[in-house]
Write an enzyme that holds these catalytic residues in place. Structure first.
Site, mmCIF file in Angstrom:
data_model
loop_
_atom_site.group_PDB
_atom_site.id
_atom_site.type_symbol
_atom_site.label_atom_id
_atom_site.label_comp_id
_atom_site.label_asym_id
_atom_site.label_seq_id
_atom_site.Cartn_x
_atom_site.Cartn_y
_atom_site.Cartn_z
ATOM 1 N N LYS A 1 84.324 14.592 52.984
ATOM 2 C CA LYS A 1 85.107 13.489 52.433
ATOM 3 C C LYS A 1 86.351 14.057 51.767
ATOM 4 O O LYS A 1 86.540 15.268 51.687
ATOM 5 C CB LYS A 1 84.292 12.652 51.449
ATOM 6 C CG LYS A 1 83.830 13.405 50.207
ATOM 7 C CD LYS A 1 83.249 12.475 49.151
ATOM 8 C CE LYS A 1 82.079 11.670 49.609
ATOM 9 N NZ LYS A 1 81.440 10.897 48.517
ATOM 10 N N LYS B 1 79.702 7.652 58.079
ATOM 11 C CA LYS B 1 79.560 6.764 56.920
ATOM 12 C C LYS B 1 80.791 5.875 56.785
ATOM 13 O O LYS B 1 81.916 6.364 56.821
ATOM 14 C CB LYS B 1 79.387 7.581 55.641
ATOM 15 C CG LYS B 1 78.063 8.310 55.525
ATOM 16 C CD LYS B 1 78.104 9.366 54.434
ATOM 17 C CE LYS B 1 78.621 8.841 53.122
ATOM 18 N NZ LYS B 1 78.756 9.929 52.122
#
Length: 250
Positions: free
Chosen positions: A29, A87
């Site tokens: 991320k 995700k």
């Protein structure tokens, strides 16, 4: 419980590789772009190359808007770049119907490319602060869209944590609903080692952390350290064992 650790780049991923025996999933991320901020495709590729082949790599697609085509294309980019777990933070979805539409596009895009891709529909424990879908609606959204897991994180990183917004008993209901739908349940949101007892009690499948394994507990300015990953995992496993022993005696 599985432990998901979120490095913010290749250097931290190398530190995760040093602690590979203590973690289950390496999550890519970009914290400075949000709770589920998406990193660059080449960073996903480099991290995939840096960590052991038996450790799956997860990638966040971002805190996404209600733009199903845009999100599906971004999700495919993450899968093509080497992520197995995809995700999606349903930040801009105000209704379950919008969220299902977004996630159906993601599921089709990534599973057409890679059948074993694992799609995670992620909502926010502090949804009331940003106007997105109710946290307890996530398991049904994930089920209806064909996703594999439902997740909660926190959208606003201001020192408040998962349990500040969704108390343990409500998180337990989230996990129960996910399991009833045949899904895995993932929980994150400034999780600390002190939360692990409750997370084990409610039978969480995946625990996601960053700050808890960074120097100074700071997800933004601190750096992930292998010894902190090892310590967190040891504490997590202790709570899982204790919960299993207590359940066996009851």
């Amino acid at each position: 419980m599985l432990l998901l650790i979120s490095p913010d780049g290749v250097d931290e991923a190398l530190d995760c590789a040093k602690a590979a025996e203590h973690l289950d999933i390496v999550d890519v991320k970009k914290p400075d772009e949000g709770s589920l901020g998406a990193n660059y495709p080449w960073v996903i590729r480099e991290i995939r190359a840096a960590v052991p082949a038996d450790k799956p790599v997860s990638a966040t697609v971002g805190d996404v808007p209600y733009k199903p085509g845009t999100v599906a294309q971004a999700a495919l980019g993450a899968a093509v770049s080497g992520a197995t777990y995809i995700k999606v933070g349903l930040y801009g979805c105000a209704t379950p119907e919008q969220a299902v539409e977004v996630m159906r596009g993601v599921v089709r895009a990534v599973k057409d490319h890679r059948a074993d891709a694992f799609v995670v529909a992620s909502g926010y424990a502090d949804a009331h602060r940003i106007g997105c879908v109710n946290p307890l609606s996530l398991p049904d959204i994930a089920r209806r869209s064909g996703s594999d897991a439902a997740m909660l994180d926190t959208a606003i990183k201001d020192g408040t944590r998962l349990f500040d917004h969704v108390p343990p008993d409500v998180c337990a209901e989230f996990v129960r609903r996910a399991h009833d739908c045949g899904l895995l349940a993932a929980l994150a949101g400034s999780v600390r080692s002190g939360d692990l007892g409750e997370l084990a009690r409610i039978q969480t499948d995946i625990v996601g952390v960053r700050g808890a394994v960074c120097e100074g507990g700071d997800r933004t300015t601190g750096r992930i350290r292998p010894h902190l990953v090892a310590a967190f995992r040891a504490e997590m496993d202790r709570h899982v064992r204790e919960h299993a022993a207590a359940a066996a005696q009851s």
